[in-house]
Design a protein around this motif. Structure first.
Motif: not given
Length: 491
Positions: A127-135
């Motif tokens: 989930g952190v990786k997905r959020h970081r990709a969105q950011e």
């Protein structure tokens, strides 16, 4: 919308009689404006965007310009080609041996996977990786500049060359895109390249093409075959040799009877600053926003401000800069108080408070403000998340019911030897598409939310020690001339 404790109610009472006439005159002016208005004001879309039709056309033109001459053979120059960026990197550590003093006698390269250090103990690493990709995707859209897109000038001169969008890292090598010559056949075709901050070379050689000046600032390429020369031009490299973190080299590209110039930007890439704003679909204000304020001689009002904030945002962090002569501790959860030397002033306090913010956004309020049910920080965050704006100002409602706003346009007109003229006018530039209650302006009131990194980058002038209201207009003019975009919304 904020409520504010008014210190000047007695002064306002003197003007109540004339207020009625002003209101009536205002209604008359509004009626006249409505009659004379040519139509509704259309909004301007300032959302981050890429991939427009014109950009796709430019990309197609660029590909078409550099993809000719497939039938011309070439030979890779490994010594030059190996210096080109491959857009891949692998961090590998040297093998180590457990010997006495091995670290001192045999220095080695070490490598560490930063992802593992941060994610191995996290309950939801994916989930952190997905959020970081969105950011990161959001950062790319915001930092995109149409001036960075390569545009190839077609050979009307007959030289073809890139007009913009060519960039190299300091002391690194790139292939110059889009070089070409379109001219009538002759016994010998020759082009010249000259630079000042770097050298030229070729990443591959083409038969029947003479190349002189490899590794130098001036290079000559010639061939009896125009097609071979154009194929060779596709492999011309530029290496920056004079270190500078942000500059540009002007390159001269010429043939007999014609010459042209284009620039190669030299600089480091912007390192994105990505924030962990939570994994929920709705905005997590406590993770996104820090409230900053400056207090002086008004602890009673500061307490009322904190109490009102906690009524609506109980866990948001509040940063307080305090330059009282006899500081009093301000305690509570999620409260950070920083003591300053006595009387340092408004803007010095703003600098201190903002410097301690670690969230994506910072909300500035004065210590005599009060949050109400109409104070919706979510609206301000929504605007900043969905547009390229850097700062959003709101409205402040006085105890008397008067709503204070601050919408001004600021411009500089070139003057003579005595200086330029600074024009400050009431009004705004345009309405923001998708946010009908928001307009783009150059100055806002001292109730605003901004991107923390942008506000920290501009800062405040500490010489303005006791002018927290009037001079804030001039201070926010820095936002405009530093390419920061402020707007006003009735939040």
């Amino acid at each position: 919308m904020l409520a504010r404790l008014n210190w000047h109610q007695q002064m306002r009472a003197c003007y109540k009689k004339s207020l009625g006439l002003i209101v009536i005159s205002g209604f008359l002016l509004l009626a006249l404006f409505h009659v004379w208005s040519p139509g509704t004001i259309s909004g301007v879309d300032i959302r981050p965007r890429q991939g427009s039709a014109i950009e796709k056309l430019l990309e197609w033109k660029f590909q078409d310009a550099v993809s000719d001459y497939h039938d011309i053979a070439y030979h890779i120059n490994e010594d030059v080609a190996c210096r080109l960026a491959k857009n891949t990197c692998v961090c590998l550590a040297d093998k180590t041996y457990q010997l006495p003093f091995s670290n001192l006698l045999l220095p080695h390269v070490w490598a560490h996977n930063i992802d593992l250090a941060f994610l191995e103990s996290h309950p939801d690493p994916e989930g952190v990786k997905r959020h970081r990709a969105q950011e990161y995707s959001s950062f790319q859209k915001r930092s995109y500049n149409p001036a960075d897109v390569p545009i190839i000038a077609q050979a009307n001169s007959p030289l073809q060359y890139p007009t913009q969008g060519v960039e190299v890292r300091p002391l690194k090598t790139i292939i110059i895109p889009g070089l070409g010559v379109k001219e009538k056949a002759r016994s010998k075709h020759t082009v010249y390249l000259t630079a000042t901050l770097g050298t030229f070379d070729v990443a591959a050689t083409v038969d029947m093409v003479s190349v002189q000046g490899e590794g130098e600032k001036h290079m000559i390429l010639s061939s009896p075959l125009l097609s071979s020369l154009n194929k060779q031009l596709q492999f011309v490299t530029y290496t920056n040799t004079v270190f500078h973190p942000r500059t540009a080299d002007t390159v001269q590209f010429a043939t007999e009877g014609h010459q042209s110039f284009f620039t190669i930007k030299v600089g480091h890439r912007i390192i994105p600053k990505l924030y962990n704003s939570g994994s929920k679909k709705e905005y997590n204000i406590s993770a996104l926003v820090t409230i900053a304020t400056k207090t002086f001689l008004r602890y009673d009002m500061l307490k009322q401000l904190i109490d009102s904030i906690r009524q609506y945002y109980p866990t948001v962090t509040i940063v307080i800069a305090d330059d009282n002569e006899h500081p009093q501790p301000v305690t509570g959860l999620h409260i950070e108080q920083f003591i300053m030397p006595f009387g340092k002033g408004w803007f010095a306090g703003r600098n201190l408070a903002v410097s301690q913010v670690t969230t994506k956004y910072v909300l500035w309020v004065d210590d005599d403000f009060i949050f109400t049910a109409d104070t919706k920080l979510e609206k301000m965050v929504d605007i900043l998340e969905k547009t390229t704006l850097d700062l959003v100002g709101g409205a402040v409602k006085e105890v008397t019911g008067y709503t204070a706003t601050f919408r001004h346009t600021i411009s500089v007109e070139e003057g003579g030897e005595e200086g330029d003229c600074l024009h400050v006018r009431q009004g705004y530039h345009h309405v923001i598409e998708g946010f009908p209650n928001c307009v783009v302006a150059d100055a806002v009131i001292n109730f605003f939310m901004g991107r923390t990194d942008k506000v920290q980058q501009v800062g405040f002038n500490p010489r303005l020690a006791r002018h927290g209201h009037l001079d804030i207009c001039m201070q926010y003019f820095l936002l405009t001339i530093c390419n920061k975009m402020p707007c006003f919304c009735s939040c």
